[in-house]
Design a protein around this motif. Structure first.
Motif, short mmCIF file in Angstrom:
data_model
loop_
_atom_site.label_atom_id
_atom_site.label_comp_id
_atom_site.label_asym_id
_atom_site.label_seq_id
_atom_site.Cartn_x
_atom_site.Cartn_y
_atom_site.Cartn_z
N THR A 176 37.40 42.19 88.72
CA THR A 176 37.60 42.38 87.28
C THR A 176 36.34 42.91 86.61
N GLN A 177 35.18 42.46 87.05
CA GLN A 177 33.94 42.98 86.46
C GLN A 177 33.79 44.47 86.73
N LYS A 178 34.19 44.89 87.91
CA LYS A 178 34.11 46.32 88.25
C LYS A 178 35.07 47.12 87.36
N LEU A 179 36.30 46.63 87.21
CA LEU A 179 37.28 47.34 86.40
C LEU A 179 36.86 47.40 84.93
N LEU A 180 36.28 46.31 84.44
CA LEU A 180 35.82 46.27 83.05
C LEU A 180 34.73 47.31 82.80
N ARG A 181 33.89 47.53 83.79
CA ARG A 181 32.77 48.46 83.62
C ARG A 181 33.22 49.92 83.53
N ILE A 182 34.46 50.20 83.96
CA ILE A 182 34.96 51.57 83.80
C ILE A 182 36.03 51.63 82.70
N GLY A 183 36.02 50.63 81.84
CA GLY A 183 36.84 50.69 80.64
C GLY A 183 38.26 50.19 80.76
N LEU A 184 38.61 49.52 81.86
CA LEU A 184 39.96 48.99 82.03
C LEU A 184 40.03 47.54 81.58
N ILE A 185 41.20 47.11 81.17
CA ILE A 185 41.39 45.73 80.72
C ILE A 185 41.77 44.89 81.93
N ALA A 186 40.93 43.91 82.26
CA ALA A 186 41.16 43.09 83.44
C ALA A 186 40.66 41.67 83.19
N HIS A 187 41.37 40.70 83.77
CA HIS A 187 41.01 39.30 83.60
C HIS A 187 41.11 38.60 84.95
N ALA A 188 40.10 37.76 85.27
CA ALA A 188 40.14 36.95 86.48
C ALA A 188 40.49 35.52 86.10
N HIS A 189 41.37 34.90 86.90
CA HIS A 189 41.80 33.54 86.60
C HIS A 189 41.64 32.67 87.84
N SER A 190 40.78 31.64 87.73
CA SER A 190 40.63 30.67 88.80
C SER A 190 41.20 29.31 88.40
N ASP A 191 41.51 29.15 87.11
CA ASP A 191 42.18 27.95 86.64
C ASP A 191 43.69 28.17 86.77
N PRO A 192 44.39 27.37 87.59
CA PRO A 192 45.81 27.63 87.83
C PRO A 192 46.68 27.53 86.58
#
Length: 310
Positions: A176-192
């Protein structure tokens, strides 16, 4: 409206079905390591035999290999198909090619078993070899058609959610950090809980990615299923292409099933292959969106440059 759950063992193209283009000889050992845990014991005997003695098995008929492994001709053929070959003849050709490669003078593989009293230099050498093998196995087994389809979905996505727990959660954050750096909307979820509450907001045009080495992590499968049922494009990054998570995945990206040991659990080994797949996804997306990705990367670099100056 929900979509039907996929049949895990399909007869068409995919990780477990027969494919149009058989894997290259060098990929055979990787396929055995990756798919071995999902095989029946009789199929494992066939797979272990061909990986352990490709030259000897290449000289055998299907009947001969069945007798050698104490199985049936049907089991030999099923094993060949599971490994990606249309039939036993194609597997024999791959075995002959692999045997030729091994006879060309390549150095024998290191053992990666780490003992508690190993010198640190040996630990470095063994871990480095294991990492290299994991990367090579993952690259050899990775379905580039599935990878390309996942890249296309990410490029077109309104938003991307990525689910991972533990070590896989770190990989989810990396993507998600990589995708955010090229302007895409992305979220990582580790909390179920947060993963599920976000997944139910997804719809067609969104992408959900589940990262689970075992393929059976319930806290990852649940949100992927919710996203799948709501029409989002779903992707599974897993070391078990037969695992429950693939029932809710439109695209399956298989990582190497690395050997674990007391001092190196599967969570450590699996992360190496997962990070390779994540990098492949990111680079593929960046290539497809270069006109916007390059300026976005430059802008993020410049925004943080002052923090890296001494």
């Amino acid at each position: 409206m929900t979509r039907d759950v996929k049949e895990t063992f399909s007869a068409g193209p995919g990780p477990l079905g027969a494919v149009g283009t058989p894997p290259a000889p060098a990929a055979l050992a990787a396929k055995v390591r990756t798919l071995g845990p999902s095989m029946t014991r009789s199929m494992q005997r066939v797979a272990e035999a061909v990986a352990g003695d490709p030259a000897g098995c290449a000289a055998l008929t299907v009947t001969g290999l069945a007798e050698l492994t104490g199985t049936s001709e049907a089991t030999v053929v099923r094993t060949a198909r599971l490994l990606g070959y249309p039939g036993y003849r194609d597997l024999r050709l791959a075995l002959a090619g692999l045997a030729a490669q091994q006879q060309s003078g390549r150095a024998p593989a290191l053992t990666t078993d780490i003992a508690v009293d190993d010198p640190i230099a040996d630990v470095v050498a063994k871990l480095a070899y294991d990492e290299q093998q994991t990367l090579a196995d993952t690259a050899a087994a990775l379905d580039t058609v599935q990878l390309g389809a996942a890249v296309a979905a990410l490029v077109a996505a309104r938003r991307t959610d990525v689910y991972g727990i533990g070590a896989s959660g770190l990989v989810a954050q990396d993507l998600t950090q990589k995708l955010l750096r090229i302007g895409l909307i992305a979220h990582a979820h580790s909390d179920p809980h947060l993963a599920v509450t976000n997944a139910v907001q997804l719809r067609a045009g969104d992408v959900a990615i589940a990262i689970t080495h075992s393929g059976s992590t319930g806290d990852v499968i649940e949100p992927l299923r919710a996203a799948f049922e709501r029409g989002a494009t779903t992707v599974a990054i897993t070391g078990r292409p037969d695992g429950p998570v693939t029932q809710y995945a439109d695209h399956v990206l298989t990582t190497s099933t690395a050997r674990e040991s007391e001092l190196r659990p599967a969570a450590m080994s699996s992360r190496t292959g997962q990070l390779l797949v994540v990098d492949c996804l990111f680079v593929g997306v960046a290539q497809r969106t270069y006109e916007t990705a390059a300026p976005a990367l430059s802008a993020s670099y410049e925004a943080l440059a002052h923090r890296h100056r001494s």
